[in-house]
Each structure stands twice: as C-alpha cells, then as structure tokens.
Design a protein around this motif. Structure first.
Motif, PDB file in Angstrom:
ATOM      1  N   LYS A  39      32.004  25.795  11.682  1.00  0.00           N
ATOM      2  CA  LYS A  39      33.449  25.692  11.454  1.00  0.00           C
ATOM      3  C   LYS A  39      33.794  26.003   9.995  1.00  0.00           C
ATOM      4  O   LYS A  39      34.760  26.731   9.709  1.00  0.00           O
ATOM      5  CB  LYS A  39      33.945  24.298  11.844  1.00  0.00           C
ATOM      6  N   LEU A  40      33.023  25.458   9.068  1.00  0.00           N
ATOM      7  CA  LEU A  40      33.274  25.707   7.648  1.00  0.00           C
ATOM      8  C   LEU A  40      33.134  27.196   7.313  1.00  0.00           C
ATOM      9  O   LEU A  40      33.929  27.751   6.541  1.00  0.00           O
ATOM     10  CB  LEU A  40      32.312  24.887   6.788  1.00  0.00           C
ATOM     11  N   LEU A  41      32.121  27.833   7.887  1.00  0.00           N
ATOM     12  CA  LEU A  41      31.921  29.260   7.635  1.00  0.00           C
ATOM     13  C   LEU A  41      33.042  30.094   8.231  1.00  0.00           C
ATOM     14  O   LEU A  41      33.556  31.027   7.599  1.00  0.00           O
ATOM     15  CB  LEU A  41      30.566  29.699   8.197  1.00  0.00           C
ATOM     16  N   ARG A  42      33.451  29.743   9.439  1.00  0.00           N
ATOM     17  CA  ARG A  42      34.538  30.491  10.085  1.00  0.00           C
ATOM     18  C   ARG A  42      35.849  30.329   9.318  1.00  0.00           C
ATOM     19  O   ARG A  42      36.651  31.269   9.247  1.00  0.00           O
ATOM     20  CB  ARG A  42      34.698  30.046  11.540  1.00  0.00           C
ATOM     21  N   GLU A  43      36.055  29.145   8.741  1.00  0.00           N
ATOM     22  CA  GLU A  43      37.258  28.931   7.934  1.00  0.00           C
ATOM     23  C   GLU A  43      37.284  29.839   6.707  1.00  0.00           C
ATOM     24  O   GLU A  43      38.348  30.131   6.160  1.00  0.00           O
ATOM     25  CB  GLU A  43      37.356  27.460   7.507  1.00  0.00           C
ATOM     26  N   LYS A  44      36.101  30.293   6.295  1.00  0.00           N
ATOM     27  CA  LYS A  44      36.005  31.217   5.159  1.00  0.00           C
ATOM     28  C   LYS A  44      36.005  32.673   5.628  1.00  0.00           C
ATOM     29  O   LYS A  44      35.778  33.589   4.837  1.00  0.00           O
ATOM     30  CB  LYS A  44      34.741  30.923   4.352  1.00  0.00           C
ATOM     31  N   GLY A  45      36.244  32.872   6.917  1.00  0.00           N
ATOM     32  CA  GLY A  45      36.316  34.220   7.457  1.00  0.00           C
ATOM     33  C   GLY A  45      34.981  34.844   7.798  1.00  0.00           C
ATOM     34  O   GLY A  45      34.890  36.048   8.004  1.00  0.00           O
ATOM     35  N   ILE A  46      33.935  34.027   7.848  1.00  0.00           N
ATOM     36  CA  ILE A  46      32.595  34.539   8.150  1.00  0.00           C
ATOM     37  C   ILE A  46      32.318  34.353   9.636  1.00  0.00           C
ATOM     38  O   ILE A  46      32.336  33.235  10.153  1.00  0.00           O
ATOM     39  CB  ILE A  46      31.529  33.826   7.307  1.00  0.00           C
ATOM     40  N   ALA A 172      29.765  10.946  11.130  1.00  0.00           N
ATOM     41  CA  ALA A 172      30.452  12.240  11.183  1.00  0.00           C
ATOM     42  C   ALA A 172      30.885  12.679   9.787  1.00  0.00           C
ATOM     43  O   ALA A 172      30.768  13.865   9.430  1.00  0.00           O
ATOM     44  CB  ALA A 172      31.660  12.155  12.119  1.00  0.00           C
ATOM     45  N   GLU A 173      31.371  11.740   8.988  1.00  0.00           N
ATOM     46  CA  GLU A 173      31.762  12.067   7.620  1.00  0.00           C
ATOM     47  C   GLU A 173      30.544  12.446   6.780  1.00  0.00           C
ATOM     48  O   GLU A 173      30.602  13.355   5.941  1.00  0.00           O
ATOM     49  CB  GLU A 173      32.511  10.902   6.972  1.00  0.00           C
ATOM     50  N   GLY A 174      29.438  11.762   7.026  1.00  0.00           N
ATOM     51  CA  GLY A 174      28.198  12.110   6.335  1.00  0.00           C
ATOM     52  C   GLY A 174      27.748  13.526   6.647  1.00  0.00           C
ATOM     53  O   GLY A 174      27.309  14.266   5.757  1.00  0.00           O
ATOM     54  N   VAL A 175      27.851  13.923   7.902  1.00  0.00           N
ATOM     55  CA  VAL A 175      27.507  15.300   8.295  1.00  0.00           C
ATOM     56  C   VAL A 175      28.412  16.291   7.575  1.00  0.00           C
ATOM     57  O   VAL A 175      27.964  17.354   7.117  1.00  0.00           O
ATOM     58  CB  VAL A 175      27.609  15.478   9.824  1.00  0.00           C
ATOM     59  N   ARG A 176      29.689  15.953   7.466  1.00  0.00           N
ATOM     60  CA  ARG A 176      30.619  16.842   6.775  1.00  0.00           C
ATOM     61  C   ARG A 176      30.211  17.027   5.317  1.00  0.00           C
ATOM     62  O   ARG A 176      30.272  18.138   4.780  1.00  0.00           O
ATOM     63  CB  ARG A 176      32.046  16.300   6.862  1.00  0.00           C
ATOM     64  N   VAL A 177      29.757  15.948   4.686  1.00  0.00           N
ATOM     65  CA  VAL A 177      29.278  16.041   3.304  1.00  0.00           C
ATOM     66  C   VAL A 177      28.045  16.941   3.228  1.00  0.00           C
ATOM     67  O   VAL A 177      27.941  17.812   2.341  1.00  0.00           O
ATOM     68  CB  VAL A 177      28.963  14.640   2.735  1.00  0.00           C
ATOM     69  N   ILE A 178      27.099  16.743   4.146  1.00  0.00           N
ATOM     70  CA  ILE A 178      25.897  17.581   4.176  1.00  0.00           C
ATOM     71  C   ILE A 178      26.279  19.054   4.310  1.00  0.00           C
ATOM     72  O   ILE A 178      25.803  19.913   3.554  1.00  0.00           O
ATOM     73  CB  ILE A 178      24.971  17.175   5.344  1.00  0.00           C
ATOM     74  N   ALA A 179      27.132  19.353   5.293  1.00  0.00           N
ATOM     75  CA  ALA A 179      27.506  20.744   5.562  1.00  0.00           C
ATOM     76  C   ALA A 179      28.246  21.362   4.376  1.00  0.00           C
ATOM     77  O   ALA A 179      28.025  22.528   4.025  1.00  0.00           O
ATOM     78  CB  ALA A 179      28.356  20.821   6.822  1.00  0.00           C
ATOM     79  N   THR A 180      29.114  20.582   3.741  1.00  0.00           N
ATOM     80  CA  THR A 180      29.861  21.089   2.593  1.00  0.00           C
ATOM     81  C   THR A 180      28.941  21.389   1.420  1.00  0.00           C
ATOM     82  O   THR A 180      29.085  22.398   0.731  1.00  0.00           O
ATOM     83  CB  THR A 180      30.937  20.065   2.168  1.00  0.00           C
ATOM     84  N   ARG A 181      27.954  20.514   1.213  1.00  0.00           N
ATOM     85  CA  ARG A 181      27.038  20.701   0.080  1.00  0.00           C
ATOM     86  C   ARG A 181      26.082  21.869   0.290  1.00  0.00           C
ATOM     87  O   ARG A 181      25.736  22.575  -0.658  1.00  0.00           O
ATOM     88  CB  ARG A 181      26.252  19.416  -0.173  1.00  0.00           C
ATOM     89  N   ILE A 182      25.653  22.074   1.527  1.00  0.00           N
ATOM     90  CA  ILE A 182      24.697  23.158   1.793  1.00  0.00           C
ATOM     91  C   ILE A 182      25.396  24.506   1.957  1.00  0.00           C
ATOM     92  O   ILE A 182      24.762  25.561   1.904  1.00  0.00           O
ATOM     93  CB  ILE A 182      23.840  22.839   3.042  1.00  0.00           C
ATOM     94  N   LEU A 183      26.712  24.481   2.111  1.00  0.00           N
ATOM     95  CA  LEU A 183      27.483  25.690   2.417  1.00  0.00           C
ATOM     96  C   LEU A 183      27.211  26.846   1.448  1.00  0.00           C
ATOM     97  O   LEU A 183      26.953  27.975   1.904  1.00  0.00           O
ATOM     98  CB  LEU A 183      28.977  25.356   2.475  1.00  0.00           C
ATOM     99  N   PRO A 184      27.262  26.641   0.130  1.00  0.00           N
ATOM    100  CA  PRO A 184      27.009  27.780  -0.765  1.00  0.00           C
ATOM    101  C   PRO A 184      25.624  28.396  -0.582  1.00  0.00           C
ATOM    102  O   PRO A 184      25.459  29.620  -0.680  1.00  0.00           O
ATOM    103  CB  PRO A 184      27.156  27.169  -2.168  1.00  0.00           C
ATOM    104  N   THR A 185      24.621  27.550  -0.304  1.00  0.00           N
ATOM    105  CA  THR A 185      23.266  28.051  -0.077  1.00  0.00           C
ATOM    106  C   THR A 185      23.216  28.854   1.214  1.00  0.00           C
ATOM    107  O   THR A 185      22.560  29.905   1.279  1.00  0.00           O
ATOM    108  CB  THR A 185      22.264  26.880  -0.019  1.00  0.00           C
ATOM    109  N   GLU A 187      25.748  30.459   2.571  1.00  0.00           N
ATOM    110  CA  GLU A 187      26.444  31.721   2.311  1.00  0.00           C
ATOM    111  C   GLU A 187      25.527  32.722   1.604  1.00  0.00           C
ATOM    112  O   GLU A 187      25.514  33.911   1.937  1.00  0.00           O
ATOM    113  CB  GLU A 187      27.694  31.466   1.466  1.00  0.00           C
ATOM    114  N   ARG A 188      24.756  32.227   0.652  1.00  0.00           N
ATOM    115  CA  ARG A 188      23.815  33.117  -0.044  1.00  0.00           C
ATOM    116  C   ARG A 188      22.762  33.641   0.932  1.00  0.00           C
ATOM    117  O   ARG A 188      22.393  34.827   0.896  1.00  0.00           O
ATOM    118  CB  ARG A 188      23.151  32.333  -1.191  1.00  0.00           C
ATOM    119  N   PHE A 189      22.288  32.773   1.813  1.00  0.00           N
ATOM    120  CA  PHE A 189      21.316  33.174   2.838  1.00  0.00           C
ATOM    121  C   PHE A 189      21.902  34.255   3.741  1.00  0.00           C
ATOM    122  O   PHE A 189      21.236  35.261   4.041  1.00  0.00           O
ATOM    123  CB  PHE A 189      20.920  31.941   3.653  1.00  0.00           C
TER     124      PHE A 189
END
Length: 197
Positions: A39-46, A172-185, A187-189
């Motif tokens: 969901k986070l990636l799709r929100e960025k248009g990926i 669920a909020e903890g998962v959101r934190v995990i996903a948000t923190r790993i997101l830049p990595t 995206e680089r992948f």
C-alpha cells in the motif's frame, strides 16, 4: 514526470518470505507487513504486488524447505525475513546462516534478487551468541552483494505500545512503523530489479 518504476507495467511481483513477523500474527491480512508495504509503495505510484509467504513459527531451515513453492516462477524479487525463531530457540547461528545462505544461493540461481532483512538475537542469550547471530546477516549480504536492512524490528523492538502483549509480535501500528522505516530500502531494492520482458 514518471520514474521507470512508476511506469512499470505489469506490476513488479515480490514475495515476502518470512515468519510470523511477515505473516501478520494475530492481525488481519490487510494489516500484515506485505499488504502494508504494498500500500505504501502504491501510494508513491510504484506498481507492485507483494505476496505474503510468511509462516508463523518458521525457522530459517523451514523457509529453505518450502522455498520452491513459496517463491513461484515469475517472481521479480524477494524480501527475506527469517531468523527470529532461530534466535528465540537458541539454535546455533551457524545453522541459521547455512540455511539463509542456501535460500539466497537458490534464489540467485533462479535469477531472483533478494533484499535481506536482518534480525538481532535476544540479549539474554549472552554476548557470544548475540555477536555470532547478529553478524550472520552482514556476512551473507556481503558474500552475495545484497541490499541489507540491518534490523527488521527497528523502531518497535521492546515498545509495549507497538507490540502485542507477548512483546514479540507487532500490533497493526507496529507493522506500519516497520513498513515505513524499511520503505526507502525497499525502494532502492526495486530500482535494481530488471522488468520482465
């Protein structure tokens, strides 16, 4: 202006191969890590689809044993999150390292790139065990030239608000934190993946 990732069609197909931290223990599927990250990636248009290949209780060896059916042909990349249960059970870090190395080796042989999500051992197992366990992820990443996210639970480990009562599994909020923190990595992948022809 669109980036190559945003223009990507069909969607990149990823598999999140892991344990209960990937599966979404005690959470609805929509709140599990793969769905939240997608969901986070799709929100960025990926354009991406992330399959949830998390199995609660799985060790690194368990992930290796189910690798071929967990990661189907046509997979563009794998986020590998295993090892927490090895550490919780006090399994020799060399055993976990051998299994994770074999997973990466087999995926590379199939032409499937891997993003390695690391884990830290519980400190109650002693400094020697922690040093040996914590070091296996950087070693595997260096050996295979992988992008490494050092600690999958970064930002939530030990936090009573962001974890379920067992203090092992995120809310669920903890998962959101995990996903948000790993997101830049992630995206680089994704920029390293070759689109299917």
């Amino acid at each position: 202006m669109t980036t190559p990732l945003q223009a990507q069609t069909p969607p990149l197909k990823l598999v999140a191969l892991g344990d209960s931290l990937t599966a979404g223990y005690n959470l609805p599927g929509s709140a599990a890590f793969p769905a939240v990250l997608e969901k986070l990636l799709r929100e960025k248009g990926i354009s991406v689809e992330i399959a949830n290949a998390g199995v609660s209780g799985d060790t690194s060896q368990g992930g290796l044993e189910r690798l071929d059916w967990s990661v189907p042909d046509g997979t563009d990349g794998v986020i590998l999150e295993l090892g927490a249960n090895d550490a919780l059970r006090g399994i020799d870090p060399a055993v976990a390292e051998k299994a994770l190395d074999a997973i990466v080796t087999r995926l590379k042989a199939r032409g499937i790139p891997v993003l390695l999500a690391g884990m830290y051992a519980p400190r109650n197992l002693g400094s020697d065990y922690a040093t040996r366990f914590d070091g296996l992820y950087p070693r595997i990443a260096e050996k295979h030239g992988l992008i490494l996210y050092p600690f999958f639970l970064d930002g939530i480990a030990g936090d009573r608000v962001l974890n379920q009562p067992d203090l092992l599994h995120p809310t669920a909020e903890g998962v959101r934190v995990i996903a948000t923190r790993i997101l830049p990595t992630v995206e680089r992948f994704l920029t390293t993946l070759r689109p299917r022809s």
